[in-house]
Design a protein around this motif. Structure first.
Motif, PDB file in Angstrom:
ATOM      1  N   UNK A   1     -11.252   2.335   2.883  1.00 29.33           N
ATOM      2  CA  UNK A   1     -10.170   3.315   2.778  1.00 29.33           C
ATOM      3  C   UNK A   1      -9.626   3.378   1.353  1.00 29.33           C
ATOM      4  N   UNK A   2      -9.509   2.224   0.728  1.00 28.21           N
ATOM      5  CA  UNK A   2      -9.043   2.174  -0.666  1.00 28.21           C
ATOM      6  C   UNK A   2      -9.979   2.977  -1.563  1.00 28.21           C
ATOM      7  N   UNK A   3     -11.285   2.754  -1.427  1.00 24.98           N
ATOM      8  CA  UNK A   3     -12.263   3.476  -2.238  1.00 24.98           C
ATOM      9  C   UNK A   3     -12.230   4.976  -1.968  1.00 24.98           C
ATOM     10  N   UNK A   4     -12.112   5.358  -0.696  1.00 26.66           N
ATOM     11  CA  UNK A   4     -12.065   6.778  -0.354  1.00 26.66           C
ATOM     12  C   UNK A   4     -10.839   7.450  -0.973  1.00 26.66           C
ATOM     13  N   UNK A   5      -9.701   6.768  -0.939  1.00 28.15           N
ATOM     14  CA  UNK A   5      -8.476   7.334  -1.505  1.00 28.15           C
ATOM     15  C   UNK A   5      -8.572   7.451  -3.021  1.00 28.15           C
ATOM     16  N   UNK A   6      -9.239   6.517  -3.660  1.00 25.67           N
ATOM     17  CA  UNK A   6      -9.422   6.607  -5.110  1.00 25.67           C
ATOM     18  C   UNK A   6     -10.259   7.817  -5.480  1.00 25.67           C
ATOM     19  N   UNK A   7     -11.261   8.097  -4.675  1.00 31.14           N
ATOM     20  CA  UNK A   7     -12.113   9.251  -4.938  1.00 31.14           C
ATOM     21  C   UNK A   7     -11.346  10.547  -4.700  1.00 31.14           C
ATOM     22  N   UNK A   8     -10.548  10.600  -3.645  1.00 32.63           N
ATOM     23  CA  UNK A   8      -9.842  11.831  -3.298  1.00 32.63           C
ATOM     24  C   UNK A   8      -8.691  12.146  -4.234  1.00 32.63           C
ATOM     25  N   UNK A   9      -8.067  11.139  -4.830  1.00 30.70           N
ATOM     26  CA  UNK A   9      -6.989  11.392  -5.768  1.00 30.70           C
ATOM     27  C   UNK A   9      -5.608  11.234  -5.163  1.00 30.70           C
ATOM     28  N   UNK A  10      -4.564  11.261  -6.019  1.00 31.42           N
ATOM     29  CA  UNK A  10      -3.197  10.933  -5.582  1.00 31.42           C
ATOM     30  C   UNK A  10      -2.509  12.013  -4.758  1.00 31.42           C
ATOM     31  N   UNK A  11      -3.057  13.226  -4.691  1.00 30.94           N
ATOM     32  CA  UNK A  11      -2.413  14.296  -3.919  1.00 30.94           C
ATOM     33  C   UNK A  11      -2.934  14.354  -2.489  1.00 30.94           C
TER      34      UNK A  11
ATOM     35  N   UNK B   1      -2.702 -11.509  -0.665  1.00 30.54           N
ATOM     36  CA  UNK B   1      -1.744 -11.001   0.320  1.00 30.54           C
ATOM     37  C   UNK B   1      -1.395  -9.554   0.011  1.00 30.54           C
ATOM     38  N   UNK B   2      -1.409  -8.739   1.034  1.00 33.66           N
ATOM     39  CA  UNK B   2      -1.033  -7.331   0.897  1.00 33.66           C
ATOM     40  C   UNK B   2       0.415  -7.189   1.366  1.00 33.66           C
ATOM     41  N   UNK B   3       1.302  -6.881   0.448  1.00 34.73           N
ATOM     42  CA  UNK B   3       2.730  -6.791   0.762  1.00 34.73           C
ATOM     43  C   UNK B   3       3.099  -5.339   1.066  1.00 34.73           C
ATOM     44  N   UNK B   4       3.382  -5.047   2.337  1.00 37.98           N
ATOM     45  CA  UNK B   4       3.722  -3.687   2.743  1.00 37.98           C
ATOM     46  C   UNK B   4       5.044  -3.241   2.123  1.00 37.98           C
ATOM     47  N   UNK B   5       5.878  -4.191   1.770  1.00 38.74           N
ATOM     48  CA  UNK B   5       7.141  -3.868   1.115  1.00 38.74           C
ATOM     49  C   UNK B   5       6.972  -3.250  -0.259  1.00 38.74           C
ATOM     50  N   UNK B   6       5.766  -3.319  -0.815  1.00 37.65           N
ATOM     51  CA  UNK B   6       5.497  -2.736  -2.130  1.00 37.65           C
ATOM     52  C   UNK B   6       5.340  -1.219  -2.077  1.00 37.65           C
ATOM     53  N   UNK B   7       5.242  -0.665  -0.890  1.00 38.42           N
ATOM     54  CA  UNK B   7       5.170   0.793  -0.754  1.00 38.42           C
ATOM     55  C   UNK B   7       6.561   1.364  -1.043  1.00 38.42           C
ATOM     56  N   UNK B   8       6.684   2.119  -2.131  1.00 37.99           N
ATOM     57  CA  UNK B   8       7.996   2.624  -2.542  1.00 37.99           C
ATOM     58  C   UNK B   8       8.042   4.136  -2.724  1.00 37.99           C
TER      59      UNK B   8
ATOM     60  N   UNK C   1      -3.058  -0.390  -2.572  1.00 37.87           N
ATOM     61  CA  UNK C   1      -3.063   0.513  -3.721  1.00 37.87           C
ATOM     62  C   UNK C   1      -1.725   0.490  -4.458  1.00 37.87           C
ATOM     63  N   UNK C   2      -0.635   0.306  -3.728  1.00 35.57           N
ATOM     64  CA  UNK C   2       0.684   0.270  -4.360  1.00 35.57           C
ATOM     65  C   UNK C   2       0.761  -0.816  -5.415  1.00 35.57           C
ATOM     66  N   UNK C   3       0.034  -1.907  -5.219  1.00 40.55           N
ATOM     67  CA  UNK C   3       0.027  -3.005  -6.187  1.00 40.55           C
ATOM     68  C   UNK C   3      -1.122  -2.910  -7.181  1.00 40.55           C
ATOM     69  N   UNK C   4      -2.304  -2.573  -6.677  1.00 35.53           N
ATOM     70  CA  UNK C   4      -3.497  -2.638  -7.510  1.00 35.53           C
ATOM     71  C   UNK C   4      -3.777  -1.353  -8.288  1.00 35.53           C
TER      72      UNK C   4
END
Length: 420
Positions: free
Chosen positions: A161-171, A332-339, A191-194
């Motif tokens: 999913x991360x790779x697919x979202x990178x290909x599709x772009x931020x919109x 660790x994937x921190x869901x709190x990083x989604x802002x 993605x919010x962190x990386x």
């Protein structure tokens, strides 16, 4: 259960039942038998027709069957399916509408990997296409993936999913249906962190088990009753000699289908009995309501054993996402990083797979997200299927999801069409 012959035995039972059906249909369809005024002849032929079709569909991947859609210019625009990102365990595909300008709503529809093909979301795709540029995660049947392709578990799913979202772009606007909801949430947090620039604009989670302990269902009760040792011993099998993935450890689709059918055994038995009567009376058709539903419902795919086991162990038993302890490659994937990503949850009041309370738990995990970027909706009379593909989706939920997308995106958008 870890023997290739066990898998082949299950496939042999399927083929045998298909043969019984085709034989009964052929033998009881001879014109000479029409001279006998015995209703059992027609009923047996009808039983054979329904049985043959049902068992044949279990190993056939359905076609998307989406060839064109109407547009505001008064013309029907042809639709083609393109592979954007081909991967061993699943592709990112796009439904390209020929001759149409971008709609301003680029949607990634994350299909579940829970025993059915992504085509289970055909009606969802069809309802979104008039207003959105639609991409879908098209997962592959594990039985057809050679052992040399390696493993695929919940962490690999998340990274896909991360790779697919990178290909599709931020919109991009993500809509995750059922099983992938917690992993789509984890991918967004990753993605919010990386790679913050690759985050989607919105994340809509529909009927997903973010916190399975929030409300009990037969699915969560099963997860509590069985041990991981029991699952490994009695549930997973090795793919038989017939397929390219021979030797791969999988959770067979036929076994998952048995569980699905058992949850509503009386309802399914009634549906098939009524269909046999309709066939015998000449009232059935190739694309009637029964065949349209069961051609998709009975088409099942195998999951890799590591994906199935890690889902049970980490999402249902360990509650790693629910307790914000999920890790990917040791991090660790921190869901709190989604802002910045707006998050919406959708639940059905009569959902017997992911009950109300399980999905909305995602909003409490998004501690870094302001309240105005959080939303939830409960459709009181909708079951699990209805919240993403049924009447409730078309009439109530779909418009709300599109409004949510429009409210959180500054890209110019085309007017929303009314889908009946």
């Amino acid at each position: 259960m870890r023997y290739m012959l066990t898998y082949d035995f299950m496939e042999s039972l399927r083929v045998t039942n298909q043969w019984f059906g085709s034989t009964a249909r052929a033998m009881c369809s001879y014109p000479q038998l029409g001279l006998y005024a015995n209703p059992m002849i027609k009923l047996t032929a009808a039983w054979g027709e329904v049985t043959e079709r049902s068992f044949a569909r279990m190993v056939t991947k359905p076609d998307w069957g989406i060839y064109s859609i109407p547009a505001d210019d008064g013309r029907d625009h042809s639709v083609s399916v393109e592979r954007v990102v081909p991967r061993p365990f699943g592709d990112l595909i796009r439904f390209k509408v020929q001759g149409r300008a971008p709609t301003g709503r680029k949607v990634l529809l994350v299909a579940p990997m829970s025993g059915h093909y992504a085509t289970l979301l055909r009606s969802t795709v069809l309802s979104l296409l008039p207003d959105c540029d639609v991409y879908v995660t098209d997962w592959h049947n594990a039985r057809d993936i050679p052992v040399s392709a390696g493993k695929f578990d919940v962490e690999d799913y998340t990274l896909y999913l991360v790779d697919f979202l990178r290909v599709m772009g931020p919109d991009t606007h993500v809509i995750a249906v059922c099983q992938p909801a917690p992993l789509a949430l984890a991918a967004t947090a990753y993605l919010a962190e990386e790679d913050p620039a690759a985050q989607p604009r919105t994340l809509t989670l529909i009927g997903g088990p973010i916190n399975p302990d929030a409300a009990a269902t037969d699915v969560t009760d099963f997860g509590r009753r069985v041990t991981m040792g029991q699952l490994e011993k009695f549930v997973v099998q090795r793919v038989g000699f017939k397929y390219a993935g021979a030797g791969r450890m999988v959770y067979p689709g036929l076994q998952q289908l048995t569980s699905f059918m058992a949850m509503n055994a009386e309802k399914h038995a009634t549906a098939f009995s009524n269909q046999i009567l309709r066939v015998a009376k000449g009232q059935a058709s190739d694309h009637d309501k029964h065949n349209k539903f069961y051609d998709e419902y009975l088409a099942v795919m195998d999951m890799t054993a590591e994906f199935y086991l890690s889902t049970v162990e980490r999402i249902f038993k360990g509650l790693e996402v629910a307790q914000n302890r999920f890790t990917v490659n040791g991090k660790k994937v921190d869901i709190g990083k989604i802002t910045t990503v707006a998050v919406k949850t959708v639940e059905g009041g009569k959902d017997d797979i992911s009950a109300p309370g399980q999905c909305v738990a995602a909003l409490d995990l998004c501690t870094g997200l302001p309240d105005h970027k959080k939303a939830s909706y409960l459709e009181p009379n909708a079951g699990h299927y209805g919240i993403f593909a049924g009447k409730s989706w078309r009439d109530k939920i779909r418009p709300l999801v599109l409004d949510f997308i429009d409210a959180n995106c500054s890209v110019p958008k085309s007017p929303v069409r009314v889908v009946g």
